[in-house]
Design a protein around this motif. Structure first.
Motif, PDB file in Angstrom:
ATOM      1  N   VAL A 197       0.847  -1.198   0.000  1.00 56.51           N
ATOM      2  CA  VAL A 197       0.000   0.000   0.000  1.00 56.51           C
ATOM      3  C   VAL A 197       0.881   1.245   0.000  1.00 56.51           C
ATOM      4  O   VAL A 197       1.758   1.401   0.855  1.00 56.51           O
ATOM      5  N   GLU A 198       0.665   2.101  -1.000  1.00 60.25           N
ATOM      6  CA  GLU A 198       1.289   3.423  -1.017  1.00 60.25           C
ATOM      7  C   GLU A 198       0.273   4.422  -0.482  1.00 60.25           C
ATOM      8  O   GLU A 198      -0.915   4.347  -0.811  1.00 60.25           O
ATOM      9  N   ALA A 199       0.736   5.353   0.347  1.00 58.30           N
ATOM     10  CA  ALA A 199      -0.153   6.307   1.016  1.00 58.30           C
ATOM     11  C   ALA A 199       0.035   7.699   0.424  1.00 58.30           C
ATOM     12  O   ALA A 199       1.038   8.354   0.683  1.00 58.30           O
ATOM     13  N   TYR A 200      -0.953   8.127  -0.378  1.00 55.24           N
ATOM     14  CA  TYR A 200      -0.840   9.491  -0.905  1.00 55.24           C
ATOM     15  C   TYR A 200      -1.532  10.479   0.044  1.00 55.24           C
ATOM     16  O   TYR A 200      -2.324  10.098   0.897  1.00 55.24           O
ATOM     17  N   SER A 201      -1.181  11.737  -0.105  1.00 53.78           N
ATOM     18  CA  SER A 201      -1.681  12.807   0.773  1.00 53.78           C
ATOM     19  C   SER A 201      -1.470  12.479   2.252  1.00 53.78           C
ATOM     20  O   SER A 201      -2.408  12.564   3.059  1.00 53.78           O
ATOM     21  N   PRO A 202      -0.247  12.099   2.645  1.00 46.03           N
ATOM     22  CA  PRO A 202      -0.017  11.715   4.042  1.00 46.03           C
ATOM     23  C   PRO A 202      -0.285  12.845   5.035  1.00 46.03           C
ATOM     24  O   PRO A 202      -0.544  12.582   6.215  1.00 46.03           O
ATOM     25  N   VAL A 203      -0.252  14.095   4.555  1.00 49.13           N
ATOM     26  CA  VAL A 203      -0.505  15.235   5.438  1.00 49.13           C
ATOM     27  C   VAL A 203      -1.902  15.811   5.178  1.00 49.13           C
ATOM     28  O   VAL A 203      -2.232  16.910   5.603  1.00 49.13           O
ATOM     29  N   ALA A 204      -2.740  15.033   4.471  1.00 49.51           N
ATOM     30  CA  ALA A 204      -4.144  15.415   4.228  1.00 49.51           C
ATOM     31  C   ALA A 204      -4.250  16.804   3.616  1.00 49.51           C
ATOM     32  O   ALA A 204      -5.109  17.599   3.987  1.00 49.51           O
ATOM     33  N   ILE A 271      -7.986   8.795  15.622  1.00 49.58           N
ATOM     34  CA  ILE A 271      -8.338  10.201  15.361  1.00 49.58           C
ATOM     35  C   ILE A 271      -9.568  10.256  14.461  1.00 49.58           C
ATOM     36  O   ILE A 271      -9.666   9.519  13.475  1.00 49.58           O
ATOM     37  N   LYS A 272     -10.489  11.132  14.781  1.00 47.63           N
ATOM     38  CA  LYS A 272     -11.734  11.225  14.028  1.00 47.63           C
ATOM     39  C   LYS A 272     -11.467  11.487  12.548  1.00 47.63           C
ATOM     40  O   LYS A 272     -10.599  12.300  12.204  1.00 47.63           O
ATOM     41  N   PRO A 273     -12.206  10.809  11.661  1.00 49.95           N
ATOM     42  CA  PRO A 273     -12.008  11.010  10.219  1.00 49.95           C
ATOM     43  C   PRO A 273     -12.209  12.467   9.818  1.00 49.95           C
ATOM     44  O   PRO A 273     -13.105  13.146  10.326  1.00 49.95           O
ATOM     45  N   LEU A 274     -11.344  12.930   8.930  1.00 49.57           N
ATOM     46  CA  LEU A 274     -11.495  14.282   8.410  1.00 49.57           C
ATOM     47  C   LEU A 274     -12.751  14.355   7.559  1.00 49.57           C
ATOM     48  O   LEU A 274     -13.003  13.501   6.724  1.00 49.57           O
ATOM     49  N   LYS A 275     -13.524  15.401   7.752  1.00 50.20           N
ATOM     50  CA  LYS A 275     -14.723  15.606   6.941  1.00 50.20           C
ATOM     51  C   LYS A 275     -14.509  16.705   5.897  1.00 50.20           C
ATOM     52  O   LYS A 275     -15.259  16.819   4.942  1.00 50.20           O
ATOM     53  N   ASP A 276     -13.487  17.511   6.138  1.00 43.88           N
ATOM     54  CA  ASP A 276     -13.281  18.678   5.289  1.00 43.88           C
ATOM     55  C   ASP A 276     -11.819  18.750   4.859  1.00 43.88           C
ATOM     56  O   ASP A 276     -10.927  18.872   5.691  1.00 43.88           O
ATOM     57  N   TYR A 277     -11.585  18.641   3.554  1.00 43.47           N
ATOM     58  CA  TYR A 277     -10.234  18.759   3.010  1.00 43.47           C
ATOM     59  C   TYR A 277      -9.982  20.138   2.411  1.00 43.47           C
ATOM     60  O   TYR A 277      -9.178  20.301   1.505  1.00 43.47           O
ATOM     61  N   GLY A 278     -10.717  21.121   2.913  1.00 45.32           N
ATOM     62  CA  GLY A 278     -10.498  22.488   2.448  1.00 45.32           C
ATOM     63  C   GLY A 278     -10.757  22.643   0.967  1.00 45.32           C
ATOM     64  O   GLY A 278     -11.757  22.137   0.431  1.00 45.32           O
ATOM     65  N   GLU A 279      -9.843  23.312   0.284  1.00 50.31           N
ATOM     66  CA  GLU A 279     -10.028  23.581  -1.142  1.00 50.31           C
ATOM     67  C   GLU A 279     -10.001  22.308  -1.987  1.00 50.31           C
ATOM     68  O   GLU A 279     -10.403  22.323  -3.149  1.00 50.31           O
ATOM     69  N   TYR A 280      -9.554  21.192  -1.390  1.00 50.60           N
ATOM     70  CA  TYR A 280      -9.470  19.944  -2.155  1.00 50.60           C
ATOM     71  C   TYR A 280     -10.733  19.087  -2.005  1.00 50.60           C
ATOM     72  O   TYR A 280     -10.823  18.009  -2.590  1.00 50.60           O
ATOM     73  N   SER A 281     -11.689  19.556  -1.237  1.00 54.37           N
ATOM     74  CA  SER A 281     -12.897  18.768  -0.981  1.00 54.37           C
ATOM     75  C   SER A 281     -13.709  18.479  -2.235  1.00 54.37           C
ATOM     76  O   SER A 281     -14.525  17.561  -2.250  1.00 54.37           O
ATOM     77  N   SER A 282     -13.498  19.259  -3.279  1.00 52.58           N
ATOM     78  CA  SER A 282     -14.253  19.044  -4.514  1.00 52.58           C
ATOM     79  C   SER A 282     -13.728  17.861  -5.319  1.00 52.58           C
ATOM     80  O   SER A 282     -14.414  17.360  -6.208  1.00 52.58           O
ATOM     81  N   PHE A 283     -12.519  17.375  -4.998  1.00 53.53           N
ATOM     82  CA  PHE A 283     -11.957  16.245  -5.734  1.00 53.53           C
ATOM     83  C   PHE A 283     -12.611  14.950  -5.252  1.00 53.53           C
ATOM     84  O   PHE A 283     -12.857  14.775  -4.059  1.00 53.53           O
ATOM     85  N   PRO A 284     -12.879  14.023  -6.184  1.00 48.72           N
ATOM     86  CA  PRO A 284     -13.631  12.811  -5.819  1.00 48.72           C
ATOM     87  C   PRO A 284     -13.076  12.036  -4.634  1.00 48.72           C
ATOM     88  O   PRO A 284     -13.834  11.622  -3.760  1.00 48.72           O
ATOM     89  N   VAL A 285     -11.757  11.872  -4.570  1.00 44.53           N
ATOM     90  CA  VAL A 285     -11.196  11.037  -3.495  1.00 44.53           C
ATOM     91  C   VAL A 285     -11.348  11.678  -2.120  1.00 44.53           C
ATOM     92  O   VAL A 285     -11.257  10.995  -1.105  1.00 44.53           O
ATOM     93  N   PHE A 286     -11.570  12.994  -2.068  1.00 43.79           N
ATOM     94  CA  PHE A 286     -11.720  13.686  -0.795  1.00 43.79           C
ATOM     95  C   PHE A 286     -13.179  14.010  -0.484  1.00 43.79           C
ATOM     96  O   PHE A 286     -13.460  14.692   0.502  1.00 43.79           O
ATOM     97  N   SER A 287     -14.086  13.533  -1.303  1.00 46.73           N
ATOM     98  CA  SER A 287     -15.490  13.936  -1.185  1.00 46.73           C
ATOM     99  C   SER A 287     -16.285  13.083  -0.218  1.00 46.73           C
ATOM    100  O   SER A 287     -17.457  13.328   0.011  1.00 46.73           O
ATOM    101  N   GLY A 288     -15.657  12.048   0.355  1.00 51.86           N
ATOM    102  CA  GLY A 288     -16.339  11.202   1.316  1.00 51.86           C
ATOM    103  C   GLY A 288     -17.079  10.032   0.701  1.00 51.86           C
ATOM    104  O   GLY A 288     -17.799   9.308   1.383  1.00 51.86           O
TER     105      GLY A 288
END
Length: 289
Positions: A197-204, A271-288
């Motif tokens: 497994v490769e982990a992208y966006s490690p700093v969210a 740690i509680k799952p992030l619900k908001d990725y800021g300006e990146y929230s519109s991207f599919p992988v961050f949309s929940g």
């Protein structure tokens, strides 16, 4: 105490190929700037560079590989097949296109970027298309154009679909995996199947910097939050891909020669799952989805 160079550490893929344990992500680094970023990263010590057809910077990546001053064989270059390509012919042409765009004789690792097109992420049934795209990767692998092949954003059933007909198993699954989003069941499934497994966006995408709980644990170890996040992914036995064009951040991101205690790892996993990725929230992988 001398800092250990984590960039020299490797994982071994199921086909025996070694892959450096930390890679440089290049999403959103423009094509005309990415060559300089690659050269700087290589100067610092990075040997693993991650890109994708969708990033539209493969040409610059190839220029960086040629201009960086070390031999091609010392570098590990990953790219990804565009998510919308779901026929054998489209995929085969795109593999050739990536090789030509980068000006490389071979690519170290190529992944199917997503099991669905981005416009229908986690939507319709693309099982047959994924098997076709995988067959194109297998043929390119057998022809020596690719040293390793894998997938990205694939869930368990997506991988099972590939395993149902493949002659070569996926060696990698690149996932969104960070503190606040740890897909533990999927990571364990991949591990049991020999898939790294490769982990992208490690700093969210920086959103994790807002967590006081994570900040407090980082301070306990006298490290930055990004360093804690990257170390966390390494202790999950995943391969973090921090994205940056900033040389100071490139250097900071590899100073991870410390150990998070088991107790603190459990706290970070919860740690509680992030619900908001800021300006990146519109991207599919961050949309929940």
């Amino acid at each position: 105490m001398k800092q250990k160079n984590t960039l020299l550490d490797t994982y071994t893929l199921m086909n025996g190929i070694n892959i450096p344990k930390i890679g440089l992500g290049t999403w959103f680094i423009p094509d005309d700037e990415v060559a300089a970023a690659v050269c700087k990263a290589v100067e610092i010590g990075y040997r693993h560079i991650d890109t994708a057809q969708a990033y539209e910077n493969e040409r610059g990546i190839g220029k960086g590989v040629r201009d960086c001053g070390i031999s091609r064989q010392e570098l590990f270059i990953t790219t990804k097949l565009a998510a919308e390509l779901k026929t054998y012919e489209e995929a085969a042409q795109a593999i050739t296109g990536s090789l030509e765009k980068m000006g490389l004789d071979y690519i170290d690792l190529m992944l199917i970027h997503s099991p669905q097109p981005w416009t229908d992420f986690r939507g319709g049934d693309y099982a047959a298309g994924n098997r076709e795209a995988w067959r194109a990767l297998e043929d390119a692998y057998k022809a020596g154009k690719l040293r390793a092949i894998g997938v990205s954003n694939f869930q368990e059933h997506d991988i099972e679909n590939i395993l149902s007909s493949c002659t070569i198993k996926p060696m990698v699954n690149q996932l969104l995996a960070h503190i606040g989003n740890t897909p533990a069941t999927l990571i364990e499934y991949c591990r049991k199947n020999g898939i790294l497994v490769e982990a992208y966006s490690p700093v969210a995408h920086g959103e994790i910097l807002k967590s006081e709980e994570v900040q407090a644990i980082a301070e306990k170890y006298q490290v930055t939050v990004p360093q804690l996040c990257i170390r966390y992914d390494l202790q999950l036995e995943t391969l973090p891909l921090p994205k940056t064009a900033n040389p100071a951040h490139m250097l900071e991101n590899i100073k991870v020669d410390f150990e998070i205690s088991e107790k603190d790892m459990e706290i970070l996993k919860s740690i509680k799952p992030l619900k908001d990725y800021g300006e990146y929230s519109s991207f599919p992988v961050f949309s929940g989805k």
